[in-house]
Design a protein around this motif. Sequence first.
Motif, mmCIF file in Angstrom:
data_model
loop_
_atom_site.group_PDB
_atom_site.id
_atom_site.type_symbol
_atom_site.label_atom_id
_atom_site.label_comp_id
_atom_site.label_asym_id
_atom_site.label_seq_id
_atom_site.Cartn_x
_atom_site.Cartn_y
_atom_site.Cartn_z
ATOM 1 N N ARG A 223 0.991 -1.185 0.046
ATOM 2 C CA ARG A 223 -0.034 -0.107 -0.085
ATOM 3 C C ARG A 223 0.808 1.447 -0.018
ATOM 4 O O ARG A 223 0.339 2.496 -0.298
ATOM 5 C CB ARG A 223 -0.827 -0.055 1.221
ATOM 6 C CG ARG A 223 -1.977 -1.019 1.122
ATOM 7 C CD ARG A 223 -2.861 -1.222 2.507
ATOM 8 N NE ARG A 223 -1.712 -1.340 3.529
ATOM 9 C CZ ARG A 223 -1.926 -1.215 4.880
ATOM 10 N NH1 ARG A 223 -2.991 -0.571 5.346
ATOM 11 N NH2 ARG A 223 -0.895 -1.444 5.713
ATOM 12 N N ILE A 224 2.144 1.100 0.471
ATOM 13 C CA ILE A 224 3.020 2.198 0.456
ATOM 14 C C ILE A 224 3.945 2.450 -1.016
ATOM 15 O O ILE A 224 4.636 1.488 -1.325
ATOM 16 C CB ILE A 224 3.979 1.994 1.796
ATOM 17 C CG1 ILE A 224 3.157 1.978 3.007
ATOM 18 C CG2 ILE A 224 4.834 3.225 1.790
ATOM 19 C CD1 ILE A 224 3.839 1.548 4.331
ATOM 20 N N PRO A 225 3.824 3.618 -1.586
ATOM 21 C CA PRO A 225 4.470 3.748 -2.644
ATOM 22 C C PRO A 225 5.856 3.999 -2.547
ATOM 23 O O PRO A 225 6.277 4.224 -1.349
ATOM 24 C CB PRO A 225 3.773 4.898 -3.335
ATOM 25 C CG PRO A 225 3.237 5.847 -2.153
ATOM 26 C CD PRO A 225 2.979 4.726 -1.150
ATOM 27 N N PRO A 226 6.895 3.545 -3.469
ATOM 28 C CA PRO A 226 8.311 3.907 -3.199
ATOM 29 C C PRO A 226 8.751 5.226 -3.085
ATOM 30 O O PRO A 226 9.835 5.382 -2.597
ATOM 31 C CB PRO A 226 8.867 3.356 -4.346
ATOM 32 C CG PRO A 226 7.798 2.800 -5.378
ATOM 33 C CD PRO A 226 6.423 2.840 -4.772
ATOM 34 N N THR A 227 7.790 6.100 -3.462
ATOM 35 C CA THR A 227 8.071 7.480 -3.041
ATOM 36 C C THR A 227 7.066 8.175 -2.382
ATOM 37 O O THR A 227 5.753 7.681 -2.684
ATOM 38 C CB THR A 227 8.711 8.307 -4.407
ATOM 39 O OG1 THR A 227 7.496 8.534 -5.238
ATOM 40 C CG2 THR A 227 9.567 7.666 -5.053
ATOM 41 N N ASN A 228 7.095 9.354 -1.834
ATOM 42 C CA ASN A 228 5.987 10.060 -1.219
ATOM 43 C C ASN A 228 5.648 11.231 -2.387
ATOM 44 O O ASN A 228 4.874 12.072 -1.889
ATOM 45 C CB ASN A 228 6.321 10.633 0.120
ATOM 46 C CG ASN A 228 7.448 11.882 -0.250
ATOM 47 O OD1 ASN A 228 7.992 11.777 -1.136
ATOM 48 N ND2 ASN A 228 7.722 12.361 1.061
ATOM 49 N N ASN A 229 5.994 11.198 -3.555
ATOM 50 C CA ASN A 229 5.836 12.345 -4.432
ATOM 51 C C ASN A 229 4.590 12.131 -5.459
ATOM 52 O O ASN A 229 4.844 11.567 -6.578
ATOM 53 C CB ASN A 229 6.964 12.774 -5.224
ATOM 54 C CG ASN A 229 6.866 14.060 -5.733
ATOM 55 O OD1 ASN A 229 5.518 14.628 -5.975
ATOM 56 N ND2 ASN A 229 8.179 14.860 -5.937
ATOM 57 N N GLN A 230 3.548 11.646 -5.139
ATOM 58 C CA GLN A 230 2.511 11.382 -5.984
ATOM 59 C C GLN A 230 2.189 12.574 -6.988
ATOM 60 O O GLN A 230 1.817 12.155 -8.081
ATOM 61 C CB GLN A 230 1.039 11.402 -5.123
ATOM 62 C CG GLN A 230 -0.214 11.120 -5.870
ATOM 63 C CD GLN A 230 -0.260 9.612 -6.516
ATOM 64 O OE1 GLN A 230 0.260 8.553 -5.904
ATOM 65 N NE2 GLN A 230 -0.559 9.725 -7.900
ATOM 66 N N ALA A 231 2.280 13.929 -6.758
ATOM 67 C CA ALA A 231 2.186 14.993 -7.496
ATOM 68 C C ALA A 231 3.057 14.756 -8.895
ATOM 69 O O ALA A 231 2.884 14.939 -9.968
ATOM 70 C CB ALA A 231 2.482 16.421 -6.996
ATOM 71 N N GLU A 232 4.475 14.392 -8.776
ATOM 72 C CA GLU A 232 5.423 13.995 -9.683
ATOM 73 C C GLU A 232 4.869 12.862 -10.605
ATOM 74 O O GLU A 232 5.076 13.098 -11.591
ATOM 75 C CB GLU A 232 6.599 13.948 -8.948
ATOM 76 C CG GLU A 232 7.689 13.551 -10.058
ATOM 77 C CD GLU A 232 9.192 13.404 -9.415
ATOM 78 O OE1 GLU A 232 9.760 12.184 -10.118
ATOM 79 O OE2 GLU A 232 9.556 14.058 -8.548
#
Length: 127
Positions: free
Chosen positions: A55-64
């Motif tokens: 459930r956790i993406p490898p980065t926290n930058n969803q906007a990118e």
Amino acid sequence: MAVPAFLAPGVAVGLSQVKRLPGPAKTVTQPVGRVLLEVLRDRADDVLRFARDLRIPPTNNQAERDLRPAKTQQKISGRLRSEKATEHRYAVRGYLSTALKHGLDVMTVLRDALMGAPWMPPDPATA
């Protein structure tokens, strides 16, 4: 958490080869590789959490990640489509990304919006 056994030898070798620069920690910028190795050594659980919990993406930058398809289009064609089309694309992507963050099914949210019953995120001021 300690560095996982399969990574420990590599981290140890890296730390032995990328030396810390002398001087006060607040004024001396360390090599990027050294900083990465130290973070992996000291915070392995945080760094590798996305590998255990899908459930956790490898980065926290969803906007990118939301912008990436447009940048790819720009690189391929040398330009984006019209500015208005790009604005609409980003509005839809942002809407769907927000719905997904709230745990909603993207296809249902999209269908409801097209049928005239758009989902609205809760107002944080009233929560």
